[in-house]
Design an enzyme around this catalytic site. Structure first.
Site, PDB file in Angstrom:
ATOM      1  N   LYS A  54       0.842  -1.201   0.000  1.00 34.36           N
ATOM      2  CA  LYS A  54       0.000   0.000   0.000  1.00 34.36           C
ATOM      3  C   LYS A  54       0.877   1.251   0.000  1.00 34.36           C
ATOM      4  O   LYS A  54       0.630   2.206  -0.747  1.00 34.36           O
ATOM      5  CB  LYS A  54      -0.922   0.002   1.224  1.00 34.36           C
ATOM      6  CG  LYS A  54      -2.035  -1.039   1.127  1.00 34.36           C
ATOM      7  CD  LYS A  54      -2.789  -1.218   2.440  1.00 34.36           C
ATOM      8  CE  LYS A  54      -3.821  -2.339   2.309  1.00 34.36           C
ATOM      9  NZ  LYS A  54      -4.501  -2.679   3.556  1.00 34.36           N
ATOM     10  N   GLN A  98      -4.319  -1.070   9.765  1.00 40.47           N
ATOM     11  CA  GLN A  98      -4.318  -2.427   9.207  1.00 40.47           C
ATOM     12  C   GLN A  98      -4.890  -3.419  10.217  1.00 40.47           C
ATOM     13  O   GLN A  98      -4.486  -3.434  11.384  1.00 40.47           O
ATOM     14  CB  GLN A  98      -2.881  -2.814   8.815  1.00 40.47           C
ATOM     15  CG  GLN A  98      -2.758  -4.165   8.148  1.00 40.47           C
ATOM     16  CD  GLN A  98      -3.438  -4.230   6.780  1.00 40.47           C
ATOM     17  OE1 GLN A  98      -3.344  -3.310   5.989  1.00 40.47           O
ATOM     18  NE2 GLN A  98      -4.142  -5.323   6.517  1.00 40.47           N
ATOM     19  N   ASP A 121     -10.692   3.393   4.319  1.00 34.70           N
ATOM     20  CA  ASP A 121     -11.078   1.983   4.237  1.00 34.70           C
ATOM     21  C   ASP A 121     -12.597   1.838   4.171  1.00 34.70           C
ATOM     22  O   ASP A 121     -13.102   0.764   3.836  1.00 34.70           O
ATOM     23  CB  ASP A 121     -10.566   1.223   5.477  1.00 34.70           C
ATOM     24  CG  ASP A 121      -9.328   0.387   5.170  1.00 34.70           C
ATOM     25  OD1 ASP A 121      -9.108   0.063   3.981  1.00 34.70           O
ATOM     26  OD2 ASP A 121      -8.590   0.056   6.118  1.00 34.70           O
TER      27      ASP A 121
END
Ligand code: NDP
Length: 297
Positions: A54, A98, A121
């Site tokens: 990412k 994460q 997200d």
């Protein structure tokens, strides 16, 4: 329709190219460089690889990437303090924590603490709710990438098609179903209590598999000509492979390939699209937060 084996890697690369041009433009015209903060807690090996990918992709398209690698012993209080700081940091437009998090931390508490405007997200309940009622929202990256493949890449006439989403997680299955419903598909969501999954598959024009079980969906279940999107990422032991394992999807690719009109491979299908959509969400967040017109990517 284009190729039968959907090359998510190539589609994502094309998207990244367009995003790099858009970011150059935002910088030149508005002095705006979208910034993404990526927070990793602990040393979960697959997470480290995802986070690295990412960050690498963010830098490639010209975004500022801020990395926070915290020890596995980090307390929830300290993580929430970091989130609070990032929420008010003017250089940060997107915040990604994460998952999974270590046991002492409640993931819902952390995800709820992220400013919904910076929730790239799309896991905050505000964004989930907005998506559910059809308001503009940050869309979770994996379903967003799957929809891009179906709608923008394959150009399927989604309205009226029968879609089966296998899996009902908050990060993939539920938002995927909401997106397909919004496109006018007739959507069925299957899960571990579904009685006859092969019968559900046999009805579907589109199957999105997000189960987390290696090669679970068989070709013989699939209606001839269906489009199959395989979200799964599973490691299976393979002594012949260099690393001692192979990565496979939730769909038995070879048998499904025989029946499908188009299918994503694993790896090289949905995974690269997820990362591309994260970058796209960060650019979107930066523009919304600063009031700058949003580029088309
Ligand atoms: P979850 O474990 O949260 O959800 C799995 C879902 O599958 C659940 O809803 C579960 O049902 C359902 N399920 C389990 N067994 C069966 C069964 N026998 N029949 C039908 N449904 C079943 O997984 P995620 O949604 O987080 O992820 C799914 C997969 O996608 C994983 O392989 C993950 O690694 C991958 N993934 C890939 C991403 C990418 O970028 N490509 C991003 C995110 C995930 P129930 O709710 O009843 O338990």
């Amino acid at each position: 329709m284009t190729e039968k084996r959907i090359d998510g890697k190539a589609v994502a690369q094309e998207l990244r190219r367009a995003m790099a041009a858009a970011v150059t433009d935002l910088k030149a015209k508005h002095g705006l460089v979208p910034g993404l903060a990526v927070v990793l807690v602990g040393d979960h090996a697959p997470s480290e690889i995802y986070v690295r990918n990412k960050q690498k992709s963010a830098k490639e398209v010209g975004l500022n990437s801020y990395e926070y690698n915290l020890p596995a012993s980090t307390s929830q209080k300290d993580l929430l303090k970091l989130i609070a700081d990032l929420n008010v940091d003017k250089d940060v437009h997107g915040i990604l924590v994460q998952l999974p998090l270590p046991n002492q931390i409640d993931p819902m508490a952390v995800l709820s603490a992220i400013d919904p405007a910076k929730d790239v997200d799309g896991f905050h309940v505000t964004n989930a709710g907005r998506l559910a009622v059809g308001l503009p929202a940050m869309i979770p990256c994996t379903p967003k990438g799957c929809l891009y493949l179906l709608k923008d890449h394959l150009k399927l006439p989604l309205a009226g098609m029968r879609a089966l989403v296998i899996g009902r997680s908050n990060i993939v299955g539920k938002p995927m179903a909401a997106l397909l419903l919004a496109e006018g598909c007739t959507v069925t969501v299957a899960h571990s209590k579904t009685k006859d999954l092969p019968a559900e598959c046999a009805q579907a024009d589109i199957i999105v598999a997000a189960v987390g079980r290696a090669e679970f969906v068989k070709g013989e279940w699939i209606k001839p000509g269906a489009v199959v999107i395989d979200v799964g990422i599973n490691r299976v032991d393979d002594a012949a492979a260099a690393k001692g394992y192979r990565v496979v999807g939730d769909v038995d690719f070879n048998s499904a390939y025989e029946k499908a009109s188009a299918i994503t491979p694993v790896p090289g299908g949905v995974g690269p699209m997820t990362i591309a959509c994260l970058l796209s969400n960060t650019i979107k967040a930066a523009c919304v937060i600063t009031g700058v017109p949003r580029p088309a990517v």
